[in-house]
Every structure is written in C-alpha cells, then in structure tokens.
Write a protein that holds these residues in place. Structure first.
Motif, PDB file in Angstrom:
ATOM      1  N   CYS A   1       0.937  -1.272  -0.143  1.00  0.00           N
ATOM      2  CA  CYS A   1      -0.130  -0.028  -0.183  1.00  0.00           C
ATOM      3  C   CYS A   1       0.851   1.269   0.133  1.00  0.00           C
ATOM      4  N   PHE A   2       2.167   1.347   0.651  1.00  0.00           N
ATOM      5  CA  PHE A   2       2.877   2.365   0.841  1.00  0.00           C
ATOM      6  C   PHE A   2       3.553   2.544  -0.668  1.00  0.00           C
ATOM      7  N   LEU A   3       3.912   1.638  -1.220  1.00  0.00           N
ATOM      8  CA  LEU A   3       4.414   1.800  -2.795  1.00  0.00           C
ATOM      9  C   LEU A   3       3.353   2.155  -3.380  1.00  0.00           C
ATOM     10  N   LEU A   4       2.125   1.948  -3.626  1.00  0.00           N
ATOM     11  CA  LEU A   4       1.073   2.386  -4.347  1.00  0.00           C
ATOM     12  C   LEU A   4       0.905   3.601  -3.963  1.00  0.00           C
ATOM     13  N   PHE A   5       0.675   4.144  -2.781  1.00  0.00           N
ATOM     14  CA  PHE A   5       0.143   5.530  -2.395  1.00  0.00           C
ATOM     15  C   PHE A   5       1.352   6.504  -2.767  1.00  0.00           C
ATOM     16  N   SER A   6       2.705   6.079  -2.666  1.00  0.00           N
ATOM     17  CA  SER A   6       3.614   7.069  -2.560  1.00  0.00           C
ATOM     18  C   SER A   6       4.160   7.058  -4.059  1.00  0.00           C
ATOM     19  N   GLY A   7       3.712   6.311  -4.885  1.00  0.00           N
ATOM     20  CA  GLY A   7       4.221   6.398  -6.424  1.00  0.00           C
ATOM     21  C   GLY A   7       5.289   5.851  -6.858  1.00  0.00           C
ATOM     22  N   ILE A   8       6.014   5.251  -5.774  1.00  0.00           N
ATOM     23  CA  ILE A   8       7.333   4.519  -6.203  1.00  0.00           C
ATOM     24  C   ILE A   8       7.100   3.371  -7.072  1.00  0.00           C
ATOM     25  N   PHE A   9       5.996   2.682  -6.848  1.00  0.00           N
ATOM     26  CA  PHE A   9       5.680   1.559  -7.736  1.00  0.00           C
ATOM     27  C   PHE A   9       5.477   2.012  -9.136  1.00  0.00           C
ATOM     28  N   TRP A  10       4.670   3.135  -9.319  1.00  0.00           N
ATOM     29  CA  TRP A  10       4.629   3.709 -10.734  1.00  0.00           C
ATOM     30  C   TRP A  10       5.872   4.113 -11.409  1.00  0.00           C
ATOM     31  N   ASP A  11       6.821   4.721 -10.453  1.00  0.00           N
ATOM     32  CA  ASP A  11       8.177   5.218 -11.036  1.00  0.00           C
ATOM     33  C   ASP A  11       9.109   4.159 -11.626  1.00  0.00           C
ATOM     34  N   VAL A  12       9.015   2.929 -10.682  1.00  0.00           N
ATOM     35  CA  VAL A  12       9.837   1.914 -11.220  1.00  0.00           C
ATOM     36  C   VAL A  12       9.023   1.098 -12.468  1.00  0.00           C
ATOM     37  N   LEU A  13       7.674   1.116 -12.763  1.00  0.00           N
ATOM     38  CA  LEU A  13       7.166   0.700 -13.884  1.00  0.00           C
ATOM     39  C   LEU A  13       7.600   1.588 -14.945  1.00  0.00           C
ATOM     40  N   GLU A  14       7.689   2.988 -14.766  1.00  0.00           N
ATOM     41  CA  GLU A  14       8.077   3.576 -15.858  1.00  0.00           C
ATOM     42  C   GLU A  14       9.676   3.626 -16.248  1.00  0.00           C
ATOM     43  N   ALA A  15      10.592   3.560 -15.316  1.00  0.00           N
ATOM     44  CA  ALA A  15      11.729   3.214 -15.580  1.00  0.00           C
ATOM     45  C   ALA A  15      11.924   1.982 -16.507  1.00  0.00           C
ATOM     46  N   ILE A  16      11.389   0.992 -15.921  1.00  0.00           N
ATOM     47  CA  ILE A  16      11.413  -0.401 -16.621  1.00  0.00           C
ATOM     48  C   ILE A  16      10.897  -0.246 -18.285  1.00  0.00           C
ATOM     49  N   TYR A  17       9.816   0.551 -18.337  1.00  0.00           N
ATOM     50  CA  TYR A  17       9.445   1.036 -19.643  1.00  0.00           C
ATOM     51  C   TYR A  17      10.507   1.663 -20.496  1.00  0.00           C
ATOM     52  N   SER A  18      10.834   2.673 -19.860  1.00  0.00           N
ATOM     53  CA  SER A  18      12.019   3.559 -20.463  1.00  0.00           C
ATOM     54  C   SER A  18      13.209   2.764 -20.970  1.00  0.00           C
ATOM     55  N   TRP A  19      13.554   2.036 -20.160  1.00  0.00           N
ATOM     56  CA  TRP A  19      14.687   1.106 -20.248  1.00  0.00           C
ATOM     57  C   TRP A  19      14.349   0.215 -21.432  1.00  0.00           C
ATOM     58  N   THR A  20      13.369  -0.415 -21.356  1.00  0.00           N
ATOM     59  CA  THR A  20      13.220  -1.531 -22.496  1.00  0.00           C
ATOM     60  C   THR A  20      12.802  -0.812 -23.958  1.00  0.00           C
ATOM     61  N   SER A  21      12.273   0.481 -23.677  1.00  0.00           N
ATOM     62  CA  SER A  21      12.016   1.105 -25.192  1.00  0.00           C
ATOM     63  C   SER A  21      13.146   1.598 -25.633  1.00  0.00           C
ATOM     64  N   ASN A  22      14.351   1.662 -25.064  1.00  0.00           N
ATOM     65  CA  ASN A  22      15.425   2.314 -25.644  1.00  0.00           C
ATOM     66  C   ASN A  22      16.431   1.079 -25.995  1.00  0.00           C
ATOM     67  N   GLN A  23      16.001  -0.103 -25.669  1.00  0.00           N
ATOM     68  CA  GLN A  23      16.830  -1.494 -26.161  1.00  0.00           C
ATOM     69  C   GLN A  23      16.793  -1.620 -27.494  1.00  0.00           C
ATOM     70  N   ASP A  24      17.740  -2.029 -28.300  1.00  0.00           N
ATOM     71  CA  ASP A  24      17.855  -2.474 -29.787  1.00  0.00           C
ATOM     72  C   ASP A  24      17.846  -3.952 -29.749  1.00  0.00           C
ATOM     73  N   VAL A  25      16.567  -4.512 -30.008  1.00  0.00           N
ATOM     74  CA  VAL A  25      16.747  -5.833 -30.185  1.00  0.00           C
ATOM     75  C   VAL A  25      16.728  -6.514 -31.495  1.00  0.00           C
ATOM     76  N   THR A  26      16.850  -5.397 -32.565  1.00  0.00           N
ATOM     77  CA  THR A  26      16.955  -6.077 -34.023  1.00  0.00           C
ATOM     78  C   THR A  26      18.201  -6.125 -34.305  1.00  0.00           C
ATOM     79  N   GLY A  27      19.288  -5.758 -33.795  1.00  0.00           N
ATOM     80  CA  GLY A  27      20.362  -6.314 -34.347  1.00  0.00           C
ATOM     81  C   GLY A  27      21.564  -5.680 -33.977  1.00  0.00           C
TER      82      GLY A  27
END
Length: 76
Positions: free
Chosen positions: A50-76
């Motif tokens: 509940c603390f993670l959800l209320f404080s926004g830390i959970f959403w920050d971690v998800l955003e960081a994971i999304y940003s990191w994976t969107s910058n990866q070049d898996v094609t080659g």
C-alpha cells in the motif's frame, strides 16, 4: 485510471486494518497468541505494498522499466 487503483488500495488498507482489529480482539480474549509471526509478516507486506502504491514509487519503477526496455535495440 488512478481512481480505481486508489479505491482498491484504500479498500486493501481498510481490509487490513479490519483484520488487525479482529486479530487483536481475538488475542485479547486469549484465542490467539499476539506473537503470531505469519500474521504480522502478512500485515507488514500488505502495508508495504500500500505504501508503494500510495507514494508513487511503484509507478516510478514501472516507468523506469518501460523507458529502459523502449531504448533497447533488439533487432540487431
């Protein structure tokens, strides 16, 4: 989309508080020991989530994971 998550989190917190009060009532009657370690671990985990959800830390971690994976070049 934040409103349903907030309602779910508040509901989870209230349900957890109700469980604690029921447990303390049972412990005061002598039906359960107050040193019930699994119960207190469950309570701590739920409050931490509940603390993670209320404080926004959970959403920050998800955003960081999304940003990191969107910058990866898996094609080659």
């Amino acid at each position: 989309m934040a409103v349903p998550f907030t309602l779910i989190t508040v509901g989870l917190l209230l349900y957890n508080l109700w469980g604690i009060l029921k447990f303390l009532w049972s412990a005061s009657k002598g039906q359960k020991p107050i040193a019930d370690k699994p119960f207190w671990i469950r309570v701590a985990v739920v409050i931490f989530v509940c603390f993670l959800l209320f404080s926004g830390i959970f959403w920050d971690v998800l955003e960081a994971i999304y940003s990191w994976t969107s910058n990866q070049d898996v094609t080659g």
